[in-house]
Design an enzyme around this catalytic site. Structure first.
Site, PDB file in Angstrom:
ATOM      1  N   SER A 176      -2.103   0.528   6.032  1.00 48.99           N
ATOM      2  CA  SER A 176      -1.087   0.219   5.039  1.00 48.99           C
ATOM      3  C   SER A 176      -1.519  -1.003   4.222  1.00 48.99           C
ATOM      4  O   SER A 176      -2.629  -1.025   3.693  1.00 48.99           O
ATOM      5  CB  SER A 176       0.269   0.016   5.725  1.00 48.99           C
ATOM      6  N   GLU A 204       6.481  -6.910  -5.677  1.00 51.72           N
ATOM      7  CA  GLU A 204       6.749  -6.772  -4.252  1.00 51.72           C
ATOM      8  C   GLU A 204       6.093  -7.864  -3.424  1.00 51.72           C
ATOM      9  O   GLU A 204       6.702  -8.413  -2.507  1.00 51.72           O
ATOM     10  CB  GLU A 204       6.254  -5.410  -3.751  1.00 51.72           C
ATOM     11  N   GLN A 217       3.883   4.161  -5.775  1.00 54.20           N
ATOM     12  CA  GLN A 217       3.738   2.742  -6.079  1.00 54.20           C
ATOM     13  C   GLN A 217       2.772   2.554  -7.242  1.00 54.20           C
ATOM     14  O   GLN A 217       1.702   3.144  -7.292  1.00 54.20           O
ATOM     15  CB  GLN A 217       3.234   1.984  -4.856  1.00 54.20           C
ATOM     16  N   HIS A 253       3.905   6.861   9.655  1.00 50.16           N
ATOM     17  CA  HIS A 253       2.987   5.999   8.914  1.00 50.16           C
ATOM     18  C   HIS A 253       2.187   5.119   9.867  1.00 50.16           C
ATOM     19  O   HIS A 253       2.745   4.454  10.736  1.00 50.16           O
ATOM     20  CB  HIS A 253       3.798   5.135   7.937  1.00 50.16           C
ATOM     21  N   LYS A 295      -5.327  -1.975   2.675  1.00 56.59           N
ATOM     22  CA  LYS A 295      -5.771  -2.493   1.382  1.00 56.59           C
ATOM     23  C   LYS A 295      -6.750  -3.642   1.611  1.00 56.59           C
ATOM     24  O   LYS A 295      -7.812  -3.720   0.993  1.00 56.59           O
ATOM     25  CB  LYS A 295      -4.579  -2.988   0.561  1.00 56.59           C
ATOM     26  N   TRP A 318       4.767   7.746  -1.947  1.00 59.08           N
ATOM     27  CA  TRP A 318       4.637   6.324  -2.263  1.00 59.08           C
ATOM     28  C   TRP A 318       3.184   5.852  -2.149  1.00 59.08           C
ATOM     29  O   TRP A 318       2.750   4.956  -2.874  1.00 59.08           O
ATOM     30  CB  TRP A 318       5.525   5.510  -1.329  1.00 59.08           C
TER      31      TRP A 318
END
Length: 404
Positions: free
Chosen positions: A212, A266, A258, A346, A216, A310
């Protein structure tokens, strides 16, 4: 900000750990002009320098990679500083404590080493640096190194800007976003491991992973330190494996995914310079197909999830398909893989991906001749390359040598 790009490039490229060229060799590369009037609705050609010169050799590619590194830092991530003037490490049990300073102040942080039995300085084992903890299974005989990346660069919300150990050292006004801070921290972990061979970690077989938001970060860290042999971002989605331009197109088509305009509100994963592009990504002189290009020719296995719109399933598939062209140009297409599987949990690891994950570990950690040619999604969509790519992938001649 953009008018000073050429100056920022020379500074960042000369000192950033990720730069695959020495400063002397980098000076012989084409200079990067200002990109103040840049505009591209497509995925920008990674095989053309910013001044329009084509990349035709692997030596050219090393220069272009240094340019991509600087462009990403200057326009999106914030500058990753050079190594500290002083770094010491101390191993106590399974805790490695690292102290870094540039005179004053200094910072200290500790990572946990989970070592398999029998790992010694004379019989070292491969290891994976895990952002926040492991979410993928590791093979027997592989160590894990748990990195508290959030403590290094906080990521709660907008109030996290400039908070964390990295910013204690470089100042709360440093241009780096949280992911640049984390990448700098990963490089310091590797520096410390180089100082402590008694840890039993094999420095030639290092990997990095995260899921998640931490996925990144793992992708960015992998792009910016060539000492990482294998990079495994999991469900990193938009802002990771996804391309800003494709995500915007998805959103315009009614898919709630997103986008850059949302992500800058965010959290603080990116540098403040990125805010100027959030509502107009066509003016951004980079996109995230440049991240796998910086990993090339090392190992990269991207794990994604088609259950969550998303995360931008089409964006990640199309973006990473485009990024794989750098591996193809270098003659190592199979060194990069991608697999997206639909599941509602997730950051859980689907059993369907295990064979491909094992193949990448076996190839890059254990030197086996395995099939790593996977590039698939169960999303039921088609990435229209003609819509996004207006250039051809060259076959680069010569040889590529990465230097730190």
């Amino acid at each position: 900000m953009k008018a000073s790009l050429a100056i920022a490039l020379s500074a960042a490229a000369a000192v950033t750990v990720a730069t695959p060229l020495s400063a002397a060799k980098r000076a012989a590369c084409p200079a990067t002009p200002s990109t103040a009037n840049f505009s591209d609705t497509k995925l920008t050609n990674p095989f053309v320098f910013a001044d329009g010169t084509s990349v035709t050799t692997k030596e050219d590619w090393a220069c272009r990679a240094a340019e991509l590194s600087a462009l990403l830092q200057d326009n999106e991530l914030g500058v990753i500083p050079p190594p500290p003037t002083s770094l010491t490490s101390a191993l106590s049990g399974n805790k490695l404590t690292i102290t870094a300073s540039n005179g004053a102040p200094s910072i200290s942080f500790t990572v946990t080493l989970n070592m398999p039995a029998g790992a010694t300085a004379t019989s070292p084992v491969p290891a994976v640096i895990a952002f926040g903890g492991l979410s993928i299974p590791l093979p027997a005989g592989v160590a894990s190194i748990i990195f508290d990346n959030s403590g290094f660069g906080e990521q709660n919300d907008q109030s996290s800007r400039g908070v964390g150990l990295f910013f204690d050292l470089f100042g709360s006004d440093a241009s780096a976003g949280a992911m640049s801070a984390w990448a700098w921290g990963v490089s310091r972990i590797i520096d410390a491991l180089e100082q402590t061979p008694e840890s039993g970690v094999d420095l030639s077989r290092l990997g990095v992973t995260g899921c998640s938001r931490n996925g990144k970060g793992a992708l960015v860290a992998g792009a910016f330190d060539p000492r990482l042999a294998l990079v495994i971002p999991q469900e990193s989605g938009s802002g990771g494996a996804g391309c800003w331009r494709i995500s915007d197109a998805m959103f315009a088509d009614g898919v709630v995914t997103q986008t850059a305009s949302e992500i800058v509100q965010e959290n603080v994963w990116f540098g403040l310079a990125f805010n100027a592009f959030a509502n107009n990504v066509t003016a951004l002189p980079v996109d995230h197909h440049f991240l796998p290009a910086l990993v090339a020719p090392r190992g990269l296995f991207v794990i994604e999830n088609t259950f969550f719109d998303w995360l931008g399933p089409l964006s990640t598939f199309g973006c990473m398909s485009t990024g794989q062209t750098a591996f193809t140009a270098l003659g190592v297409t199979d060194n990069m893989g991608y697999k997206a599987v639909n599941h509602s949990d997730h950051c859980a690891f689907p059993a369907a991906i295990q064979p491909q994950l094992t193949a990448f570990f076996d190839k890059f950690f254990f030197g086996q001749d395995t099939d790593t040619s996977v590039f698939s999604t169960d999303g039921g969509f088609i990435f229209d390359k003609d819509e996004w790519i207006t250039w051809e992938t060259p076959t680069l001649s010569g040889s590529l040598v990465q230097e730190i």
